[in-house]
Each structure stands twice: as structure tokens, then as C-alpha cells.
Design a protein around this motif. Structure first.
Motif, PDB file in Angstrom:
ATOM      1  N   LYS A 280       0.884  -1.252  -0.109  1.00  0.00           N
ATOM      2  CA  LYS A 280       0.051   0.270   0.088  1.00  0.00           C
ATOM      3  C   LYS A 280       0.771   1.044  -0.326  1.00  0.00           C
ATOM      4  O   LYS A 280       0.166   2.482  -0.488  1.00  0.00           O
ATOM      5  CB  LYS A 280      -0.967  -0.087   1.066  1.00  0.00           C
ATOM      6  CG  LYS A 280      -2.076  -1.090   0.815  1.00  0.00           C
ATOM      7  CD  LYS A 280      -3.144  -1.504   2.253  1.00  0.00           C
ATOM      8  CE  LYS A 280      -4.214  -1.923   2.353  1.00  0.00           C
ATOM      9  NZ  LYS A 280      -4.842  -1.882   3.118  1.00  0.00           N
ATOM     10  N   ASN A 281       2.076   1.290   0.652  1.00  0.00           N
ATOM     11  CA  ASN A 281       3.224   2.392   0.968  1.00  0.00           C
ATOM     12  C   ASN A 281       3.917   2.838  -0.112  1.00  0.00           C
ATOM     13  O   ASN A 281       4.952   3.399  -0.443  1.00  0.00           O
ATOM     14  CB  ASN A 281       3.477   2.255   2.358  1.00  0.00           C
ATOM     15  CG  ASN A 281       2.092   3.026   2.938  1.00  0.00           C
ATOM     16  OD1 ASN A 281       1.111   3.537   2.754  1.00  0.00           O
ATOM     17  ND2 ASN A 281       2.259   2.604   4.200  1.00  0.00           N
ATOM     18  N   VAL A 282       4.065   1.394  -1.102  1.00  0.00           N
ATOM     19  CA  VAL A 282       5.291   1.079  -2.273  1.00  0.00           C
ATOM     20  C   VAL A 282       5.316   2.631  -2.803  1.00  0.00           C
ATOM     21  O   VAL A 282       4.606   3.932  -2.751  1.00  0.00           O
ATOM     22  CB  VAL A 282       4.883   0.510  -3.514  1.00  0.00           C
ATOM     23  CG1 VAL A 282       3.806   0.293  -4.254  1.00  0.00           C
ATOM     24  CG2 VAL A 282       6.057   0.038  -4.265  1.00  0.00           C
ATOM     25  N   GLU A 283       6.676   3.332  -3.245  1.00  0.00           N
ATOM     26  CA  GLU A 283       6.969   4.529  -3.792  1.00  0.00           C
ATOM     27  C   GLU A 283       7.373   4.372  -4.702  1.00  0.00           C
ATOM     28  O   GLU A 283       8.602   2.545  -5.116  1.00  0.00           O
ATOM     29  CB  GLU A 283       7.958   5.245  -2.656  1.00  0.00           C
ATOM     30  CG  GLU A 283       7.479   5.062  -0.862  1.00  0.00           C
ATOM     31  CD  GLU A 283       8.741   5.434  -0.081  1.00  0.00           C
ATOM     32  OE1 GLU A 283       9.993   5.679  -0.641  1.00  0.00           O
ATOM     33  OE2 GLU A 283       8.291   5.840   1.251  1.00  0.00           O
ATOM     34  N   LYS A 284       7.609   5.428  -6.077  1.00  0.00           N
ATOM     35  CA  LYS A 284       7.757   5.455  -6.595  1.00  0.00           C
ATOM     36  C   LYS A 284       9.525   5.699  -6.675  1.00  0.00           C
ATOM     37  O   LYS A 284      10.274   5.789  -6.246  1.00  0.00           O
ATOM     38  CB  LYS A 284       7.557   6.509  -7.881  1.00  0.00           C
ATOM     39  CG  LYS A 284       7.698   6.603  -9.109  1.00  0.00           C
ATOM     40  CD  LYS A 284       7.301   8.596  -9.709  1.00  0.00           C
ATOM     41  CE  LYS A 284       8.523   8.346 -11.147  1.00  0.00           C
ATOM     42  NZ  LYS A 284       8.039   9.779 -11.594  1.00  0.00           N
ATOM     43  N   HIS A 285      10.239   4.702  -8.030  1.00  0.00           N
ATOM     44  CA  HIS A 285      11.423   4.503  -8.098  1.00  0.00           C
ATOM     45  C   HIS A 285      12.184   4.652  -8.551  1.00  0.00           C
ATOM     46  O   HIS A 285      11.442   6.244  -8.821  1.00  0.00           O
ATOM     47  CB  HIS A 285      12.176   3.009  -9.085  1.00  0.00           C
ATOM     48  CG  HIS A 285      13.348   2.592  -8.019  1.00  0.00           C
ATOM     49  ND1 HIS A 285      14.848   3.077  -8.978  1.00  0.00           N
ATOM     50  CD2 HIS A 285      13.025   1.361  -8.231  1.00  0.00           C
ATOM     51  CE1 HIS A 285      15.259   2.056  -8.384  1.00  0.00           C
ATOM     52  NE2 HIS A 285      14.863   1.489  -7.937  1.00  0.00           N
ATOM     53  N   ALA A 286      13.083   6.242  -7.580  1.00  0.00           N
ATOM     54  CA  ALA A 286      14.201   6.562  -7.941  1.00  0.00           C
ATOM     55  C   ALA A 286      14.713   7.182  -9.244  1.00  0.00           C
ATOM     56  O   ALA A 286      14.847   7.746 -10.182  1.00  0.00           O
ATOM     57  CB  ALA A 286      15.514   7.007  -7.692  1.00  0.00           C
ATOM     58  N   SER A 287      14.680   5.414  -9.582  1.00  0.00           N
ATOM     59  CA  SER A 287      15.729   5.511 -11.069  1.00  0.00           C
ATOM     60  C   SER A 287      13.671   5.061 -12.393  1.00  0.00           C
ATOM     61  O   SER A 287      14.570   4.544 -13.424  1.00  0.00           O
ATOM     62  CB  SER A 287      16.309   4.325 -11.126  1.00  0.00           C
ATOM     63  OG  SER A 287      16.985   4.853 -10.608  1.00  0.00           O
ATOM     64  N   ALA A 288      13.062   5.416 -11.777  1.00  0.00           N
ATOM     65  CA  ALA A 288      11.767   5.252 -12.850  1.00  0.00           C
ATOM     66  C   ALA A 288      12.109   5.847 -14.366  1.00  0.00           C
ATOM     67  O   ALA A 288      11.050   5.271 -15.420  1.00  0.00           O
ATOM     68  CB  ALA A 288      10.227   5.633 -12.195  1.00  0.00           C
ATOM     69  N   ASP A 289      12.418   7.160 -14.089  1.00  0.00           N
ATOM     70  CA  ASP A 289      12.638   7.433 -15.467  1.00  0.00           C
ATOM     71  C   ASP A 289      14.458   7.196 -16.288  1.00  0.00           C
ATOM     72  O   ASP A 289      14.387   8.093 -17.840  1.00  0.00           O
ATOM     73  CB  ASP A 289      12.652   8.894 -15.502  1.00  0.00           C
ATOM     74  CG  ASP A 289      11.766   9.787 -14.946  1.00  0.00           C
ATOM     75  OD1 ASP A 289      10.418   9.054 -14.916  1.00  0.00           O
ATOM     76  OD2 ASP A 289      11.272  10.601 -14.155  1.00  0.00           O
ATOM     77  N   SER A 290      14.870   5.961 -15.794  1.00  0.00           N
ATOM     78  CA  SER A 290      15.948   5.497 -16.895  1.00  0.00           C
ATOM     79  C   SER A 290      15.363   4.752 -17.849  1.00  0.00           C
ATOM     80  O   SER A 290      14.658   4.402 -18.005  1.00  0.00           O
ATOM     81  CB  SER A 290      16.869   5.112 -15.686  1.00  0.00           C
ATOM     82  OG  SER A 290      18.112   4.142 -16.322  1.00  0.00           O
ATOM     83  N   PRO A 291      16.731   5.025 -18.986  1.00  0.00           N
ATOM     84  CA  PRO A 291      16.195   5.223 -20.073  1.00  0.00           C
ATOM     85  C   PRO A 291      16.303   3.590 -20.118  1.00  0.00           C
ATOM     86  O   PRO A 291      15.578   3.105 -21.061  1.00  0.00           O
ATOM     87  CB  PRO A 291      17.435   4.772 -21.173  1.00  0.00           C
ATOM     88  CG  PRO A 291      17.997   6.771 -20.107  1.00  0.00           C
ATOM     89  CD  PRO A 291      17.723   6.552 -18.929  1.00  0.00           C
ATOM     90  N   LEU A 292      16.553   3.023 -19.204  1.00  0.00           N
ATOM     91  CA  LEU A 292      16.338   0.999 -19.019  1.00  0.00           C
ATOM     92  C   LEU A 292      15.192   0.598 -17.936  1.00  0.00           C
ATOM     93  O   LEU A 292      15.483  -0.571 -18.425  1.00  0.00           O
ATOM     94  CB  LEU A 292      18.169   0.563 -18.655  1.00  0.00           C
ATOM     95  CG  LEU A 292      18.059   1.410 -20.018  1.00  0.00           C
ATOM     96  CD1 LEU A 292      20.013   0.711 -19.867  1.00  0.00           C
ATOM     97  CD2 LEU A 292      18.339   0.320 -21.591  1.00  0.00           C
ATOM     98  N   ALA A 293      14.216   1.505 -17.683  1.00  0.00           N
ATOM     99  CA  ALA A 293      13.961   1.639 -16.236  1.00  0.00           C
ATOM    100  C   ALA A 293      12.695   0.266 -16.994  1.00  0.00           C
ATOM    101  O   ALA A 293      11.864   0.354 -18.691  1.00  0.00           O
ATOM    102  CB  ALA A 293      12.172   2.571 -16.028  1.00  0.00           C
ATOM    103  N   ASP A 294      12.535  -0.633 -16.468  1.00  0.00           N
ATOM    104  CA  ASP A 294      11.520  -2.089 -16.667  1.00  0.00           C
ATOM    105  C   ASP A 294      12.306  -2.593 -17.961  1.00  0.00           C
ATOM    106  O   ASP A 294      11.303  -3.363 -18.539  1.00  0.00           O
ATOM    107  CB  ASP A 294       9.894  -1.939 -17.033  1.00  0.00           C
ATOM    108  CG  ASP A 294       9.444  -0.586 -15.563  1.00  0.00           C
ATOM    109  OD1 ASP A 294      10.119  -0.919 -14.336  1.00  0.00           O
ATOM    110  OD2 ASP A 294       8.832   0.240 -16.222  1.00  0.00           O
ATOM    111  N   TYR A 295      13.041  -2.254 -17.532  1.00  0.00           N
ATOM    112  CA  TYR A 295      13.440  -3.167 -18.642  1.00  0.00           C
ATOM    113  C   TYR A 295      13.217  -3.087 -20.435  1.00  0.00           C
ATOM    114  O   TYR A 295      12.978  -4.882 -20.623  1.00  0.00           O
ATOM    115  CB  TYR A 295      13.468  -4.943 -18.179  1.00  0.00           C
ATOM    116  CG  TYR A 295      14.522  -5.437 -17.167  1.00  0.00           C
ATOM    117  CD1 TYR A 295      15.265  -5.599 -16.524  1.00  0.00           C
ATOM    118  CD2 TYR A 295      13.597  -5.598 -15.389  1.00  0.00           C
ATOM    119  CE1 TYR A 295      16.381  -6.132 -15.549  1.00  0.00           C
ATOM    120  CE2 TYR A 295      14.059  -6.145 -14.285  1.00  0.00           C
ATOM    121  CZ  TYR A 295      15.627  -6.136 -14.861  1.00  0.00           C
ATOM    122  OH  TYR A 295      16.246  -6.163 -13.540  1.00  0.00           O
ATOM    123  N   GLY A 296      12.966  -2.079 -20.965  1.00  0.00           N
ATOM    124  CA  GLY A 296      13.302  -2.283 -22.126  1.00  0.00           C
ATOM    125  C   GLY A 296      14.071  -0.615 -22.097  1.00  0.00           C
ATOM    126  O   GLY A 296      14.461   0.212 -21.175  1.00  0.00           O
TER     127      GLY A 296
END
Length: 339
Positions: A280-296
Motif C-alpha cells: 500500500k505504501n510502495v514508492e516510485k522508484h528513484a530511477s523510474a525515468d531511466s532509459p532502461l527502466a522496466d527492462y526496456g
């Protein structure tokens, strides 16, 4: 079992970070005794291989998948101290480049996925090879059991950490039952992958498997009706170049092509978190805007190409960082011996 930011509160995350930092520091010292001129580059390869195989989620139950943790595999192949460092390198690359596993939770992840799996697996592995016949087959059997047990052990330790610092009010008994239950199943997959990999390396270069050193039974000859020791067969001492090249190619193929067919279902921790409400309290990852985020790869629209490129970049980055780090450790060992 990559713990994201927000599952564990800041004080406990910081405490886990201290534990992880201490383990890495101890690993750097211990790895000097484990690494030599042949095994140092193989340690970087092990890290890259684990990164690649962790992209291959396999189904374990309805709507749930699992992936290799890798602590047992790393410890058996290159030694427990070096094994902790291998997992730490993998988790660091995943967190920074791919937004996989929280950055504030990095200490939790290294403790759970690295330290716990390595300690439990290698202790059990060593105990088994001491009582089993001293053969290569015993090494593979022991690796299976050690890897199998290490995964629910890691799930148990995560639950203990959650009990101390969890950010949601969910009964710990429910979390423990769910975590251990699903991770026993994941442990079977971990055990199969570990056994097959260790067995493959032992078959071609047993001298390069840390856990197999000195365990092969000596050749026996029957003389006058009695078994006597014969001269042992020479152990291959040449360059591990062929094994290294084969391992790199395998890792690139797994991450760049096979990963496209991995299960898309949430892994064990994600499934338990969603079912029990501990996310419920999961936070947005600091590297969410990385060019490789989520393995793409951002900007590449074709999913197969995007995921494949990201996987191959990850293998290359992990190989470079891991190999570089282990060469530095090896050189410091050499320098201290010469001083």
C-alpha cells in the motif's frame, strides 16, 4: 524477490544498509583469498550470468512466477565471499539502471538475496559434501539441496525484517505463511537451475568450481584383489578463456532473446504483497525515468527488440563492473603479497 521502496520503513532500511555494507566489506576482504588469476574474470561472468537468468521468470503457481536469486550458484562457483559481492553487483545494476528493487531498500535486498542465500546455501552445501561420497555427482546433488533451502530461508528473513519495520499493518503470520509457501516452489526452480549450471561447469572445468576443489574421489586400481590409489588424472590448468566466452554468449542469448518468453506474472514477493496488502505504501522508484527502466530501451517501440537490447546492455554493464571490481580485489591481493 526485489523489495521496492516503501515496504520497509527508513530506520530498518538504514539498519539493513549497515548490515549489507558490512557484508560487502567482509566480502572484499574474503574474496582476496578466493580469487586468483583464473577465477577473477569468472567471478564477473557469474554476476553477468545471474543477471541474465534473473530475467527469466518461470511460472510456479496460478498467476505467480519466480526467478533465480543466485546466492547458492555464486557461492558454489566462486566462493561465499565472492558470491556476496556478485549478488551485490547484480542488485546495484538492477536498481540503478533498470529501476528493479528500491534504492533505499538496496540494503534489505543485499541482506536478503545476497547474504542470507549465500550463508545458508554454502553452509548446507559444505555440510553435505563432507558426508556424501567425494565425487562430482555429490557436488551437483549438494548444490540442488542448498539452493532449494536458500530461497525459503531468504523469504523467512524478509518476513522478519517486515515484522520489525513493515510500513503496513498486516499480520506477520499471514505474510510468513504466504512468503514461505510460494518461495518453496520458487526454490525448486532455483535448485534445478543451480544444479544444471554447476553440473555443466564441473563437467568441463572442475578445477574452476570453488565448491568442487579437492572433492573428486581419487582413481582406484585393483591390485591383487585390493583397491589402491592410482596416480590422479591431471587437472586441466589452462586458460578458462573458452568457458568465459561460452558463458558470455549464453548470458547474452538468455537476456537478449530467451527473456522475451519469460512469464509475465508477478513474482513471489509481488504476488504476496498484492494479495496481503503490504504494498500500500510502495514508492516510485528513484530511477523510474531511466532509459532502461522496466527492462526496456526508451524510444524503441518494438517490445521484443526493446527488451532484448535492455537485457544485453544489462549483461554487458554487469560483466564490466563485476570483472573490474574483482580484478581490483585480485590486484590488491597480489600487491599485499608482494609487500
Amino acid at each position: 524477490m526485489h523489495v521496492p521502496d516503501g515496504f520497509i520503513n527508513a530506520p530498518v532500511s538504514a539498519a539493513a544498509g549497515v548490515v549489507a555494507a558490512g557484508a560487502v566489506a567482509a566480502g572484499l576482504r574474503g574474496a582476496r583469498r578466493e580469487l586468483d588469476e583464473r577465477t577473477a574474470p569468472l567471478a564477473g561472468l557469474v554476476a553477468a550470468f545471474i543477471f541474465a537468468v534473473q530475467m527469466l521468470n518461470f511460472p510456479v503457481a496460478a498467476g505467480t512466477s519466480g526467478h533465480l536469486l543466485g546466492g547458492a550458484l555464486a557461492a558454489i562457483l566462486v566462493g561465499p565471499w565472492t558470491g556476496v559481492l556478485c549478488i551485490a553487483v547484480v542488485l546495484l545494476m538492477q536498481g540503478i539502471l533498470f529501476a528493479d528493487g528500491g534504492l533505499t531498500a538496496l540494503g534489505v535486498n543485499i541482506t536478503v538475496m545476497g547474504v542470507v542465500t549465500v550463508v545458508v546455501a554454502y553452509a548446507l552445501f559444505r555440510g553435505l559434501v563432507l558426508v556424501l561420497p567425494r565425487t562430482r555427482r555429490s557436488v551437483t546433488v549438494a548444490s540442488f539441496v542448498a539452493a532449494l533451502v536458500s530461497v525459503p530461508a531468504a523469504a523467512t528473513v524478509f518476513t522478519l525484517i517486515y515484522a520489525i519495520g513493515g510500513t503496513t499493518d498486516v499480520p506477520v503470520s499471514k505474510v510468513l505463511t504466504a512468503m514461505v509457501g510460494v518461495h518453496v516452489l520458487i526454490g525448486i526452480g532455483e535448485a534445478v537451475i543451480t544444479m544444471l549450471t554447476v553440473g555443466a561447469v564441473v563437467a568441463v572445468r572442475p578445477d574452476l568450481v570453488y565448491g568442487a576443489r579437492g572433492l573428486t574421489a581419487p582413481l582406484k586400481l585393483r591390485v591383487d584383489g585390493e583397491l589402491v590409489d592410482a596416480a590422479p588424472a591431471p587437472v586441466e590448468k589452462g586458460s578458462p578463456k573458452k568457458l568465459w566466452i561460452g558463458g558470455v554468449v549464453t548470458a547474452l542469448v538468455l537476456a537478449g532473446f530467451v527473456s522475451f518468453y519469460a512469464s509475465a506474472s508477478p513474482d513471489g514477493l509481488e504476488k504476496v504483497a498484492a494479495d496481503q496488502g503490504i504494498d500500500k505504501n510502495v514508492e516510485k522508484h528513484a530511477s523510474a525515468d531511466s532509459p532502461l527502466a522496466d527492462y526496456g530501451v526508451k524510444g524503441v517501440e518494438a517490445p521484443r527488440l526493446s527488451g532484448g537490447l535492455a537485457g544485453m546492455i544489462g549483461v554487458g554493464a554487469t560483466l564490466a563492473v563485476g570483472t573490474g571490481a574483482f580484478w581490483v580485489v585480485r590486484r590488491r591481493k597480489t600487491a599485499s603479497l608482494e609487500a
